[in-house]
Design an enzyme around this catalytic site. Structure first.
Site, PDB file in Angstrom:
ATOM      1  N   GLU A  37       0.867  -1.161   0.000  1.00 19.24           N
ATOM      2  CA  GLU A  37       0.000   0.000   0.000  1.00 19.24           C
ATOM      3  C   GLU A  37       0.917   1.227   0.000  1.00 19.24           C
ATOM      4  O   GLU A  37       1.812   1.325   0.845  1.00 19.24           O
ATOM      5  CB  GLU A  37      -0.881   0.002   1.259  1.00 19.24           C
ATOM      6  CG  GLU A  37      -1.792   1.202   1.252  1.00 19.24           C
ATOM      7  CD  GLU A  37      -2.724   1.295   2.457  1.00 19.24           C
ATOM      8  OE1 GLU A  37      -2.769   0.367   3.279  1.00 19.24           O
ATOM      9  OE2 GLU A  37      -3.396   2.333   2.549  1.00 19.24           O
ATOM     10  N   ARG A 262       5.268 -12.878   9.464  1.00 22.74           N
ATOM     11  CA  ARG A 262       5.911 -11.606   9.143  1.00 22.74           C
ATOM     12  C   ARG A 262       7.224 -11.492   9.913  1.00 22.74           C
ATOM     13  O   ARG A 262       7.432 -12.138  10.928  1.00 22.74           O
ATOM     14  CB  ARG A 262       4.996 -10.429   9.454  1.00 22.74           C
ATOM     15  CG  ARG A 262       4.645 -10.236  10.907  1.00 22.74           C
ATOM     16  CD  ARG A 262       3.961  -8.871  11.138  1.00 22.74           C
ATOM     17  NE  ARG A 262       2.912  -8.569  10.184  1.00 22.74           N
ATOM     18  CZ  ARG A 262       2.890  -7.480   9.402  1.00 22.74           C
ATOM     19  NH1 ARG A 262       3.858  -6.592   9.466  1.00 22.74           N
ATOM     20  NH2 ARG A 262       1.911  -7.263   8.586  1.00 22.74           N
ATOM     21  N   LYS A 272       4.131   0.510   9.951  1.00 23.87           N
ATOM     22  CA  LYS A 272       4.225   1.739   9.160  1.00 23.87           C
ATOM     23  C   LYS A 272       3.693   2.927   9.941  1.00 23.87           C
ATOM     24  O   LYS A 272       4.204   4.031   9.812  1.00 23.87           O
ATOM     25  CB  LYS A 272       3.425   1.596   7.862  1.00 23.87           C
ATOM     26  CG  LYS A 272       4.205   0.950   6.753  1.00 23.87           C
ATOM     27  CD  LYS A 272       3.502   1.224   5.431  1.00 23.87           C
ATOM     28  CE  LYS A 272       3.330  -0.049   4.659  1.00 23.87           C
ATOM     29  NZ  LYS A 272       2.362   0.039   3.589  1.00 23.87           N
TER      30      LYS A 272
HETATM   31  P1  ATP Z   1      -0.304  -1.672   6.589  1.00 21.00           P
HETATM   32  O1  ATP Z   1      -1.171  -2.618   5.795  1.00 21.00           O
HETATM   33  O2  ATP Z   1      -0.564  -1.628   8.027  1.00 21.00           O
HETATM   34  O3  ATP Z   1      -0.165  -0.342   5.966  1.00 21.00           O
HETATM   35  P2  ATP Z   1       1.795  -3.490   5.913  1.00 21.00           P
HETATM   36  O4  ATP Z   1       3.101  -3.559   6.622  1.00 21.00           O
HETATM   37  O5  ATP Z   1       0.918  -4.659   5.860  1.00 21.00           O
HETATM   38  O6  ATP Z   1       1.139  -2.251   6.548  1.00 21.00           O
HETATM   39  P3  ATP Z   1       1.639  -3.370   3.035  1.00 21.00           P
HETATM   40  O7  ATP Z   1       2.083  -2.266   2.176  1.00 21.00           O
HETATM   41  O8  ATP Z   1       0.220  -3.731   3.030  1.00 21.00           O
HETATM   42  O9  ATP Z   1       2.098  -2.960   4.483  1.00 21.00           O
HETATM   43  O10 ATP Z   1       2.544  -4.643   2.776  1.00 21.00           O
HETATM   44  C1  ATP Z   1       2.901  -5.107   1.507  1.00 21.00           C
HETATM   45  C2  ATP Z   1       3.305  -6.536   1.603  1.00 21.00           C
HETATM   46  O11 ATP Z   1       4.412  -6.687   2.477  1.00 21.00           O
HETATM   47  C3  ATP Z   1       2.191  -7.392   2.137  1.00 21.00           C
HETATM   48  O12 ATP Z   1       2.089  -8.565   1.365  1.00 21.00           O
HETATM   49  C4  ATP Z   1       2.621  -7.708   3.539  1.00 21.00           C
HETATM   50  O13 ATP Z   1       2.145  -8.948   3.946  1.00 21.00           O
HETATM   51  C5  ATP Z   1       4.144  -7.677   3.451  1.00 21.00           C
HETATM   52  N1  ATP Z   1       4.732  -7.301   4.728  1.00 21.00           N
HETATM   53  C6  ATP Z   1       4.476  -6.202   5.452  1.00 21.00           C
HETATM   54  N2  ATP Z   1       5.153  -6.217   6.610  1.00 21.00           N
HETATM   55  C7  ATP Z   1       5.875  -7.356   6.625  1.00 21.00           C
HETATM   56  C8  ATP Z   1       6.776  -7.961   7.556  1.00 21.00           C
HETATM   57  N3  ATP Z   1       7.068  -7.383   8.715  1.00 21.00           N
HETATM   58  N4  ATP Z   1       7.327  -9.150   7.220  1.00 21.00           N
HETATM   59  C9  ATP Z   1       7.035  -9.721   6.048  1.00 21.00           C
HETATM   60  N5  ATP Z   1       6.196  -9.227   5.141  1.00 21.00           N
HETATM   61  C10 ATP Z   1       5.610  -8.054   5.417  1.00 21.00           C
END
Ligand code: ATP
Ligand code: MG
Length: 559
Positions: A37, A262, A272
């Site tokens: 995102e 994760r 984030k």
């Molecule tokens: P949010 O959705 O709260 O803004 P997010 O960390 O999930 O934050 P995204 O941009 O939705 O951010 O994440 C993009 C991809 O990265 C998703 O597939 C997510 O599962 C993966 N991702 C995010 N954080 C992690 C992490 N700590 N370890 C591994 N993969 C991650």
């Protein structure tokens, strides 16, 4: 810690994929996606996901899309889109022309919603957010059906069109899937699919008054793109029945969602929302502050793409959440830089030495080895002269027994140069040591020493006349505790390390680094790995400390 190249057994996702290939599922295609995102900069957790998704596509001769999941317009913008593209590229992956945005599918997603309404499987709910919450029930209690649940298809179509056309206030109505308010899985209790938001979108502008929810947009975007394996983090495991339900109702191409744990790292936050707070409240200097766990921060700190990819391989993928020691990340960068970062000598806390028997005005050019780990790295020249600087703490006036560095009457070798002997200590009016008067033995020149003299200490140094003055930024961990978010009573910012940045504005370095480019990595002998910061200019180079030579933190903590 084991060599990264040695890993050969399949992880659980590879096992699933290999089984699918052997059964010719999806014509044996492998097509993954990385779906960020654009509401912040990518961090090391995303790097894990990028390496996994793009890595699987590479390994199985498949494809990986870059898809921006841009369905929350208030928080998203083009700066984030651009930073994400830059970071993925820098990590060494390519999505070719497959750059997609969920917002590109808004019309298709709307049409799918209309189709679902026509099947009688979605309805417009006029309840307030509080009422909807109250009707949701809990893990122990079933939910209650909304009074709007049994609206006719015609009425729902009409209301949904009006939602789209902006006839209702933001937040006043939602479109919900009609599934099961008594389901033990709360995500199946008539989840929201669309909400009204009269806000500007970074790509679609003011075209839309309604925006799809994650669960609606995500699975359908996967389906539209023909994704075969939709890999996400564990918290989405409970969403999978919904992911499947929606695709099944619409009878469209059905990717397989697979969840993995994760990444969590000690001494770090990876949310984030929290990273954004650190930036907006100026606890750090921007998203690419070298203390940030963002990809751009790690890059500026001196991490290399290889070190991050090796880290991702080393930690592997698991089905259960855990926390990785940040030392593993630091180990990965040391291991990589050790192979190719040239060694140079830098004195950060200088103490002057005058070599009394060295000819006045003479400069000698000494030969130094760039990298003992890499014979191809060659040699460089270092000027030596009568006045040099060593590190203040390499001298002790009254040393303990095992101090092998310089002290009165003792000898040490200056790296690549001569053996010197401390003859006299010069102090200022406060009794502070300000200079050492030493003699050198001309027969002990490195490389042509025939004296057979043995000394226990070898020191790095800089020639007073030739050294460049640089700024050194020594970074330490941003947080003082392993799990800054672990104490629910306290704000994570209470654990910010006040000493996470120490600036040394007048370190002295050998002149060979003079024209070093931004991001160039070096090993400062005996000190650690450093790289050139983008804030350097022609008058002064600025170096960031990437990491110390050894894991000194572990030792300090045991004291
Ligand atoms: P949010 O959705 O709260 O803004 P997010 O960390 O999930 O934050 P995204 O941009 O939705 O951010 O994440 C993009 C991809 O990265 C998703 O597939 C997510 O599962 C993966 N991702 C995010 N954080 C992690 C992490 N700590 N370890 C591994 N993969 C991650
Ligand atoms: Mg997310």
């Amino acid at each position: 810690m084991g060599n990264v190249e040695e890993r050969q057994s399949l992880n659980f996702i590879e096992s699933i994929i290999e089984k699918d290939i052997s059964e010719k599922k999806n014509e044996a295609r492998v097509h993954t996606r990385f779906p960020p995102e654009p509401n912040g900069y990518l961090h090391i957790g995303h790097a894990k996901s990028i390496c996994l998704n793009f890595g699987l596509a590479q390994k199985y001769d498949g494809l990986c899309n870059l898809r921006f999941d841009d369905t929350n317009p208030e928080k998203e913008n083009d700066e984030y889109v651009n930073s994400i593209k830059k970071d993925v590229k820098w990590l060494g992956f390519s999505w070719d022309e497959r750059e997609f945005f969920a917002s590109d599918y808004f019309q298709q997603l709307y049409d799918f919603a209309v189709a679902l309404i026509k099947q009688g499987k979605a309805y417009v709910d006029d309840s307030t957010p509080d009422e909807i919450n109250a009707m949701r029930g809990s893990t122990t209690e079933p939910g209650k059906e909304s009074p709007y649940r049994n609206r006719s298809v015609e009425e729902n179509l009409d209301l949904f069109a009006k939602m789209k056309d902006g006839e209702f206030e933001s937040g006043s109505r939602i479109l919900r899937a009609k599934i099961d308010m008594a389901s033990p899985n709360i995500h199946l209790r008539d989840p929201a699919l669309y909400r009204i938001k009269k806000v500007h979108h970074h790509r679609t502008g003011d075209a839309w008054n309604i925006y799809p929810m994650y669960d609606w947009a995500h699975g359908l975007s996967d389906s539209i793109e023909g994704i075969t394996h939709s890999i996400c983090t564990l918290e989405f495991e409970v969403h999978r029945p919904l992911y499947d339900w929606l695709l099944d109702q619409l009878n469209v191409f059905h990717p397989q969602q697979i969840e993995f744990a994760r990444l969590n790292l000690t001494f770090t936050v990876l949310s984030k929302r929290k990273l954004l707070q650190l930036v907006t409240e100026n606890h750090v200097n921007g998203w690419d502050d070298p203390r940030m766990p963002t990809i751009s921060g790690l890059r500026r700190r001196g991490y290399t793409p290889t070190s991050l990819r090796n880290f991702a391989t080393r930690i592997g993928v698991a089905k259960r959440d855990g926390i990785v020691d940040v030392a593993v990340l630091e180990h990965s960068v040391r291991e990589d830089l050790n192979k190719y970062a040239n060694r140079v000598m830098c004195v950060t806390d200088p103490l002057k030495i005058t070599i009394t028997n060295y000819p006045e005005g003479q400069t000698e050019i000494l030969k130094a080895i760039n990298n003992p780990e890499d014979p191809d790295a060659g040699t460089r020249e270092i000027p030596f002269s009568k006045e040099i600087f060593i590190e203040k703490d390499d001298f002790m006036e009254n040393p303990p027994k095992k101090f092998f560095r310089l002290s009165p009457g003792k000898e040490v070798r200056l790296k690549y140069a001569y053996i010197i002997k401390c003859e006299e200590v010069v102090k200022d009016e406060n009794g502070e040591v300000v200079e050492l008067l030493c003699t050198y033995d001309p027969e002990t020149k490195s490389g042509s020493d025939t004296t057979g003299k043995k000394v226990k200490g070898t020191l790095h140094w800089a020639s007073a006349e030739h050294a460049l003055k640089i700024e050194v930024r020594e970074y330490d961990r941003l947080f003082t505790v392993e799990d800054p978010s672990g104490d629910k009573e306290k704000d994570f910012k209470e654990f910010i390390n006040p000493d996470s940045l120490v600036v040394i504005s007048d370190a002295l370095i050998e002149p060979s680094v003079k024209n070093a480019q931004v991001e160039k990595n070096y090993q400062f002998e005996r000190k650690g790995y450093f790289c050139v910061d983008r804030e350097s200019d022609e008058n002064k180079l600025v170096f960031n400390r990437t990491v110390t030579l050894r894991d000194t933190w572990a030792k300090l903590n045991k004291k």
